[in-house]
Design an enzyme around this catalytic site. Structure first.
Site, PDB file in Angstrom:
ATOM      1  N   SER A   1      -0.657  -0.752   3.415  1.00 38.44           N
ATOM      2  CA  SER A   1       0.349  -1.653   3.982  1.00 38.44           C
ATOM      3  C   SER A   1       0.930  -1.143   5.292  1.00 38.44           C
ATOM      4  CB  SER A   1       1.480  -1.899   2.978  1.00 38.44           C
ATOM      5  OG  SER A   1       2.334  -0.787   2.862  1.00 38.44           O
ATOM      6  N   SER A   2       0.697   0.126   5.632  1.00 36.55           N
ATOM      7  CA  SER A   2       1.168   0.613   6.935  1.00 36.55           C
ATOM      8  C   SER A   2       0.469  -0.099   8.081  1.00 36.55           C
ATOM      9  CB  SER A   2       0.950   2.122   7.043  1.00 36.55           C
ATOM     10  OG  SER A   2      -0.432   2.435   7.028  1.00 36.55           O
TER      11      SER A   2
ATOM     12  N   THR B   1      -1.001   1.622  -2.827  1.00 38.05           N
ATOM     13  CA  THR B   1      -1.131   2.748  -3.745  1.00 38.05           C
ATOM     14  C   THR B   1      -1.336   2.309  -5.184  1.00 38.05           C
ATOM     15  OG1 THR B   1       0.262   4.093  -2.296  1.00 38.05           O
ATOM     16  CG2 THR B   1       0.030   4.860  -4.547  1.00 38.05           C
TER      17      THR B   1
ATOM     18  N   THR C   1       4.028   0.342  -0.412  1.00 38.84           N
ATOM     19  CA  THR C   1       5.471   0.491  -0.194  1.00 38.84           C
ATOM     20  C   THR C   1       5.856   0.683   1.273  1.00 38.84           C
ATOM     21  OG1 THR C   1       5.359   2.881  -0.608  1.00 38.84           O
ATOM     22  CG2 THR C   1       5.794   1.445  -2.506  1.00 38.84           C
ATOM     23  N   ASP C   2       4.900   1.029   2.143  1.00 38.61           N
ATOM     24  CA  ASP C   2       5.259   1.358   3.526  1.00 38.61           C
ATOM     25  C   ASP C   2       5.925   0.202   4.256  1.00 38.61           C
ATOM     26  OD1 ASP C   2       4.424   3.974   3.399  1.00 38.61           O
ATOM     27  OD2 ASP C   2       2.431   3.582   4.211  1.00 38.61           O
TER      28      ASP C   2
END
Length: 241
Positions: free
Chosen positions: A68-69, A21, A101-102
């Site tokens: 990052s997921s 993000t 951040t995931d």
């Protein structure tokens, strides 16, 4: 993309970009998507340099460019290699990893398990995309770079820097999807009284490769049999949680 200032007697922080993000933008309909990595990274660096003290120089290395997921063992391997590669240069003061951040908590653990160098590694990200009028990415990145350039951060291992919070990697969990302080820590502050130094923050004795090794996580409620466990072993699991 690498940018090096002319001075050679100033702290040098390497920023490893992985997407997320912090460099993303919003398309019509409100969907947040990753943008062109070179353009996004350059915009991020330009904004950073406009507020960064001139005594600190930064360079950027594109490691990944994805949400990052989607990260897993192969991506952890690439990031461990990227950080150790950056620290192979004795002129580097510290490293910053810009990350979604995931799965940030998984990445920082993978990094910290291998981090034997006293120089700091600060992992940061953003809750709001780069084109949001209140984007938190620039402030988080600035804090992470300042931390990585400061000698006070040496010897603390991998650090998570978001929302003005600074957390050690062990025990970090994402606790909120929108709050600026996105991460909390459920582990005691180090050092832990009574533990020998090697157990306060245990480090792997050598390089572990995450990709290519299957470890399955199995839920075992009361009354469970071994069917799921045997299926995982038959599928080639090297370990079970």
């Amino acid at each position: 993309m690498t940018s090096v200032e002319t001075s050679t007697d100033t702290p040098h922080v390497v920023i490893c970009t992985t997407g997320g993000t912090i460099t993303a933008s919003t398309v019509p309909g409100g969907v947040v998507v990753a943008g062109d990595s070179d353009v996004a990274t350059q915009a991020m660096l330009d904004g950073l340099r406009s507020v960064l003290p001139p005594s600190i120089r930064v360079s950027a290395r594109a490691v990944l460019d994805a949400d990052s997921s989607t990260f897993g063992p192969a991506e952890w391997d690439r990031m461990v290699d990227a950080v150790s590669g950056a620290l192979a240069d004795p002129g580097v003061t510290g490293v910053v990893v810009a990350h979604g951040t995931d799965t940030l908590e998984e990445t920082v653990m993978a990094l910290d398990l291998h981090h034997t160098d006293p120089r700091p590694v600060a992992v940061t990200g953003a809750q709001l995309p780069a084109d949001h009028p209140e984007s938190d990415g620039p402030a988080n990145l600035l804090d992470a770079v300042l931390l990585a350039a400061d000698p006070v951060s040496r010897g603390l291992g991998v650090l998570v820097v978001l929302g003005r919070a600074i957390l050690q990697a062990r025990g970090v969990r994402k606790w909120h999807t929108t709050e600026p302080v996105a991460f909390a820590r459920n582990a005691p502050d180090l050092p832990v009284e009574g533990l020998p130094p090697e157990l306060e923050r245990p480090i792997l004795p050598g390089r572990a490769r995450f990709s290519g090794t299957r470890v399955d996580v199995v839920s075992c409620p009361p009354g469970s049999d071994a069917v799921a466990l045997r299926a995982c072993v038959d599928a080639g699991a090297r370990g079970l949680v």
